[in-house]
Each structure stands twice: as structure tokens, then as C-alpha cells.
Design an enzyme around this catalytic site. Structure first.
Site, mmCIF file in Angstrom:
data_model
loop_
_atom_site.group_PDB
_atom_site.id
_atom_site.type_symbol
_atom_site.label_atom_id
_atom_site.label_comp_id
_atom_site.label_asym_id
_atom_site.label_seq_id
_atom_site.Cartn_x
_atom_site.Cartn_y
_atom_site.Cartn_z
ATOM 1 N N GLY A 13 -41.897 -13.799 4.005
ATOM 2 C CA GLY A 13 -43.196 -13.141 4.143
ATOM 3 C C GLY A 13 -43.061 -11.646 4.290
ATOM 4 N N ASP A 26 -35.086 -15.840 -6.589
ATOM 5 C CA ASP A 26 -36.230 -15.726 -5.668
ATOM 6 C C ASP A 26 -37.383 -16.687 -6.012
ATOM 7 O OD1 ASP A 26 -37.294 -14.758 -3.341
ATOM 8 O OD2 ASP A 26 -37.865 -12.797 -4.114
ATOM 9 N N GLU A 52 -36.378 -5.596 2.391
ATOM 10 C CA GLU A 52 -36.940 -5.710 1.036
ATOM 11 C C GLU A 52 -38.046 -4.673 0.863
ATOM 12 O OE1 GLU A 52 -38.971 -9.427 0.364
ATOM 13 O OE2 GLU A 52 -39.157 -9.121 -1.793
ATOM 14 N N ARG A 74 -49.942 -31.448 -2.436
ATOM 15 C CA ARG A 74 -50.809 -32.031 -1.412
ATOM 16 C C ARG A 74 -50.262 -33.299 -0.784
ATOM 17 N NH1 ARG A 74 -56.539 -31.593 -4.706
ATOM 18 N NH2 ARG A 74 -56.333 -29.367 -5.255
#
Ligand SMILES: [Zn+2]
Length: 358
Positions: free
Chosen positions: A188, A296, A218, A87
């Protein structure tokens, strides 16, 4: 601060213990690893302790359970809960520095870390403070651990073109872009997120001197890899798993020395590949493609880079010399300068020679 090895990974059974020991000391470069996705239970516990209102456990033991995924949807849920813990700029600095510590323990000398600045900036973090935090961690990691970090800023594909615009702005605006930034990526989901729509953003990033390293192939077929090559100017391919289905593509990758960033355990966790034994890494090597092995989102997939090397050793039937070659592939495919590449390659050779000396 605890000083135990990063928790959460398992050793690949079926690989002799002395080969594990060889891998553990082998100097390495890592080319495909995500910033938030590298937060080990140890790091997540520290972040969770800073934000007691989050529902993430602070006890590393409980976290190990928390990190055991039931399915991909659960993985996304846990991933987002870790994103929510980052944050403040100090959280970013702590995460980055501690990720480098975990890498250094695995003898990672150089890593191109994929960072998604859009996630933090969209949530209201000051962009300059974000950049200062990662840069401060990068400099400290290099002087404290000897691990050199470089950044790949990636577009979170699922967040659409607005995120592409924002990411390319952060990556190319001289007043904002960090010194350690070297490449531009796209992550994504691939299904429903065609690569060609990102061409203008990659064009701008490349014009600003950044290297192109999109994820492709992928979860979709080889045509996505072709798109990444033709439309986005890809110089390496993130995953590229489905390339195995297209002999012409394999030939093209081999001929142009376009490396694949293979992440075996991730491919199983996300079901891109059904089982490790069915992983196409063997076909890639057979076709002469420059193969690199990477982790990854290692703690989230219950692995680490050392374990991925052990997995590769089993799948490719590698001995110490073969593993050293694999490590050198990553050095060759990296965006290090020639002197930096030569230095790590020499270190790999010296380590291997000393290990194999009678
Ligand atoms: Zn990835």
C-alpha cells in the site's frame, strides 16, 4: 480454458530477439508479485464470467482495453474491480491456480506470492475456506505445472492498524495459517503510512518464524528503507527504489546481502521513477547490492516477468551469462531451503550452458 500465452505484455524493444528467446526459456524465481495483481485478462475474463453482475468485460479483447490505464487513479479503480471479482473460495482457488499456470509458461520454478488475506476476510469470506483454497491451488500447481508457490501475507498499509492486527492473526494462528506461508509483508501507500507503527506486528510474525519483506522506499525516501530495516527487521526490501539517494544505505544493503526486489516497469507505471533510463538499478548493481528483478502486478502494468528480465538486460547491458546471474540472484535471495536453491541454480547453469554451446 484457453492455452494462449498471457496477454497484455509487450516485449522490450532494443533487446535482440534471441535474448528474448533466451529469457523465455530461462528457469526463474520470482520474489515480488501480488496475487490479485497477477490476474491476466484471461483470468479476469473467467472470473467476470462467473459474476455477470460485475461491470468488468468478459471478452479478453475488450479486457485488454480495460487494462490500459490512463493514470494511477485508474489503475487503482481497475485493481479494485478485480478484487471485487474474487468473492468465493472457488474464485480464490481459480485465480491462484491460473496465476501459477501463467508463471509456469514463463519458466518460473518458484514464486513467493504476496497475498492480502485481509481483503477477502474483511469482505466476509470464511478465513479457513480462503486458506484451503490457496493451499489447494498451491498443491495442484506444484503437481500439474512444477511451479512451487510460497505465500507472503501482507498488511494493506492503507487499511490501518486494524488490518495489521487481523493479518498477523491470520499469519500466526496455528489453526488458520497455511502451510505454504513463509513471510510477512507490508504494501500500500507509504506517504502518510509510517513503517515504524507496524513494528509490533512484524515482531509477532517474526517470532512465529516468518521472514520480513516489507515494501519500502518506492514512493518515499531512503529513510523509509532504514525504518524497514531497523524497525521491521526487513530481510529483503520491496522496491527500495529511493535507496539510490543514500550511499550509506547502499553500502549497508550490499554488506548485509539484503536484496532489493526491483520491479522496473511497475516503477514507471506508478511514477516512482520517471523513465526506464533513469531507473537506479544500475546504481544498485554498481554498489554491489544483491538485485533481483520482479514483475509486481504484471498484467496491470502491461508486463510479465520475462519482459522485466529483458528490460533489465537493456538497462544493465547484460548478455546471456549476465541474465543467468540475475536469475540466480533471485534464487539466492529467496527463502527456499539450500537444496531447493541448489536445484534451481543448477538448472539455470545447465540451460545457459546448453544455449551457449557451439
Ligand atoms: Zn508490490
Amino acid at each position: 480454458m484457453t492455452d494462449q500465452p498471457a496477454a497484455g505484455h509487450t516485449l522490450d524493444a532494443g533487446v535482440p530477439r534471441d535474448l528474448h528467446a533466451f529469457v523465455a526459456g530461462l528457469p526463474k524465481a520470482e520474489l515480488h508479485v501480488h496475487h490479485v495483481g497477477s490476474a491476466s485478462p484471461r483470468i479476469v475474463a473467467e472470473l467476470a464470467a462467473r459474476h455477470p453482475d460485475s461491470r468488468v468485460p468478459t471478452d479478453p479483447e475488450a479486457l485488454a482495453d480495460y487494462f490500459t490505464f490512463t493514470d494511477f487513479a485508474h489503475f487503482i479503480q481497475v485493481y479494485l474491480s478485480v478484487v471485487d471479482l474474487v468473492r468465493t473460495p472457488e474464485d480464490v482457488r481459480l485465480l491462484t491456480y491460473e496465476v501459477a499456470r501463467d508463471m509456469a509458461r514463463q519458466q518460473v520454478r518458484y514464486a513467493e506470492l504476496t497475498v492480502t488475506p485481509y481483503s477477502s476476510v474483511r469482505r466476509g469470506m470464511d478465513e479457513k475456506a480462503f486458506m484451503e483454497a490457496i493451499e489447494d491451488a498451491r498443491r495442484s500447481a506444484e503437481s500439474d505445472f512444477g511451479t512451487v508457490l510460497r505465500w507472503c501475507f501482507d498488511i494493506p498499509g492503507e487499511a490501518g492498524l486494524e488490518s495489521a492486527e487481523e493479518t498477523v492473526r491470520l499469519a500466526t494462528d496455528d489453526a488458520v495459517r497455511p502451510e505454504g506461508l513463509i513471510s510477512f509483508g507490508l504494501g500500500g501507500p507509504e506517504i502518510g503510512v509510517p513503517r515504524p507503527q507496524f513494528k509490533p506486528y512484524f515482531d509477532r510474525a517474526r517470532a512465529a518464524g516468518l521472514r520480513s519483506v516489507p515494501h519500502a522506499g518506492e514512493t518515499t525516501g531512503p529513510e523509509t528503507v532504514w525504518d524497514a530495516l531497523r524497525e521491521l527487521g526487513a530481510e529483503r526490501i520491496g522496491h527500495g527504489t529511493s535507496s539510490a539517494r543514500d550511499p550509506r544505505l547502499l553500502e549497508h544493503l550490499a554488506e548485509h546481502r539484503i536484496a532489493l526486489e526491483v520491479c522496473p516497469t511497475s516503477n514507471i507505471a506508478t511514477r516512482a521513477v520517471r523513465t526506464l533510463d533513469e531507473h537506479p538499478i544500475k546504481e544498485f548493481v554498481k554498489a554491489g547490492v544483491l538485485v533481483t528483478v520482479n514483475s509486481d502486478d504484471p498484467p496491470m502494468f502491461g508486463t510479465d516477468l520475462n519482459n522485466e528480465y529483458a528490460v533489465a538486460a537493456r538497462l544493465l547491458d547484460l548478455d546471456e551469462r549476465g541474465l543467468a546471474e540475475l536469475a540466480k540472484n533471485a534464487v539466492e535471495a529467496s527463502f527456499l531451503d539450500p537444496a531447493g536453491k541448489a536445484r534451481i541454480a543448477a538448472e539455470i547453469d545447465a540451460y545457459t550452458a546448453a544455449w551457449l554451446a557451439p
